[in-house]
Design an enzyme around this catalytic site. Structure first.
Site, PDB file in Angstrom:
ATOM      1  N   TYR A  33      -1.589  -0.366  10.712  1.00  0.00           N
ATOM      2  CA  TYR A  33      -1.720  -0.657   9.285  1.00  0.00           C
ATOM      3  C   TYR A  33      -0.459  -0.257   8.527  1.00  0.00           C
ATOM      4  O   TYR A  33       0.068  -1.015   7.700  1.00  0.00           O
ATOM      5  CB  TYR A  33      -2.937   0.074   8.724  1.00  0.00           C
ATOM      6  CG  TYR A  33      -3.268  -0.279   7.291  1.00  0.00           C
ATOM      7  CD1 TYR A  33      -3.914  -1.469   6.978  1.00  0.00           C
ATOM      8  CD2 TYR A  33      -2.926   0.575   6.243  1.00  0.00           C
ATOM      9  CE1 TYR A  33      -4.221  -1.795   5.655  1.00  0.00           C
ATOM     10  CE2 TYR A  33      -3.225   0.251   4.927  1.00  0.00           C
ATOM     11  CZ  TYR A  33      -3.874  -0.937   4.640  1.00  0.00           C
ATOM     12  OH  TYR A  33      -4.164  -1.256   3.334  1.00  0.00           O
ATOM     13  N   SER A  91       0.852  -1.188   0.000  1.00  0.00           N
ATOM     14  CA  SER A  91       0.000   0.000   0.000  1.00  0.00           C
ATOM     15  C   SER A  91       0.882   1.230   0.000  1.00  0.00           C
ATOM     16  O   SER A  91       2.002   1.211   0.537  1.00  0.00           O
ATOM     17  CB  SER A  91      -0.899   0.014   1.239  1.00  0.00           C
ATOM     18  OG  SER A  91      -1.590   1.257   1.350  1.00  0.00           O
TER      19      SER A  91
END
Length: 254
Positions: free
Chosen positions: A149, A136
């Site tokens: 995250y 990501s």
């Protein structure tokens, strides 16, 4: 004619579902893994040709090991693995209130899970095949209160080049780190995220938000023989957003 067998984790919703449909449309057999029983049932009822589904928590080592034996017995060798499964919880949980159990859960699903899939499934890959880890742009950019995250995705990018060295030369390992991708059509049984607005599209240098096919097409290329000299790399697919300077005070500054 089948193009090969691809194992995709987190295959029943979101980006994983989109990639599952993409590879099936391009005549691959897909072994889809997901921990969401409802989404798996929804996908199973669609009766897509070439698709085999399995309920699995990728962070459960015993379950991953058991599944690897089943896959070897029933399906033989694989031509690719896509580590896509991830959870965003505890996304935006304030640092002062971050529950350590939530932190461990995020790291288990987003980082330990891909490691375990590689540990037990890499031996099933045919020579000269590949593994794709879905990272990501959050590995490089942050907002407040997204520590778990971001740490997991950053770790996954680093794990990618470690695996490339450990599994080479027979197996290539690369990461794709998407930016904003519209997954509004791939959220079964849940409230879909809003479709991007014209302003959302305009802020991207390419003039649009990403599509699932953008990620899937690159994954397909990286798993192919045409990418035989590419390993240990991270490919950022964000329409140029991470290269765009944003200065709220003075557009001419810098």
């Amino acid at each position: 004619m089948s193009q090969g067998k691809i194992l995709i984790t987190g295959a029943a919703r979101g980006l994983g579902l989109g990639m599952t449909r993409y590879f099936l449309q391009h005549n691959y057999q897909v072994l889809g893994l997901d921990s969401d029983k409802y989404a798996l049932t929804e996908l199973e009822e669609s009766r897509l040709s070439g698709l085999q589904l399995f309920h699995l928590d990728v962070a459960d080592e015993q379950a991953v090991q058991t599944l690897s034996r089943l896959v070897e017995r029933q399906f033989g060798r694989l031509t690719g693995i896509i580590n896509n499964a991830a959870i965003s919880h505890p996304f935006h949980e304030p640092l002062r209130h971050l529950n350590l159990a939530h932190w461990h859960h995020a790291l288990a699903a987003n980082l330990t899970g891909p490691l375990l899939i590689c540990k037990y499934m890499a031996s099933l890959l045919l020579p000269a095949s590949g593994i794709i880890n879905i990272g990501s742009t959050w590995a490089h950019q942050s907002e407040p209160h997204c520590e778990a995250y971001v740490a997991a995705k950053g770790g996954l990018v680093a794990l990618t080049h470690a695996l490339a060295n450990s599994l080479g030369p027979d197996i290539r390992v690369n990461a794709i780190s998407p930016g904003w991708v519209d997954i509004s059509d791939y959220q079964p049984g849940k409230s879909a995220p809003p479709t991007p607005s014209p302003a959302d599209h305009r802020q991207h240098p390419v003039g649009r938000v990403g599509e699932v096919e953008d990620i899937a097409a690159l994954a397909r290329f990286l798993l192919s023989a045409k990418a035989g000299f590419i390993t240990g790399q991270e490919f950022i697919l964000d329409g140029g957003m991470s290269k765009r300077m944003i200065n709220m005070d003075s557009p001419a500054a810098g």
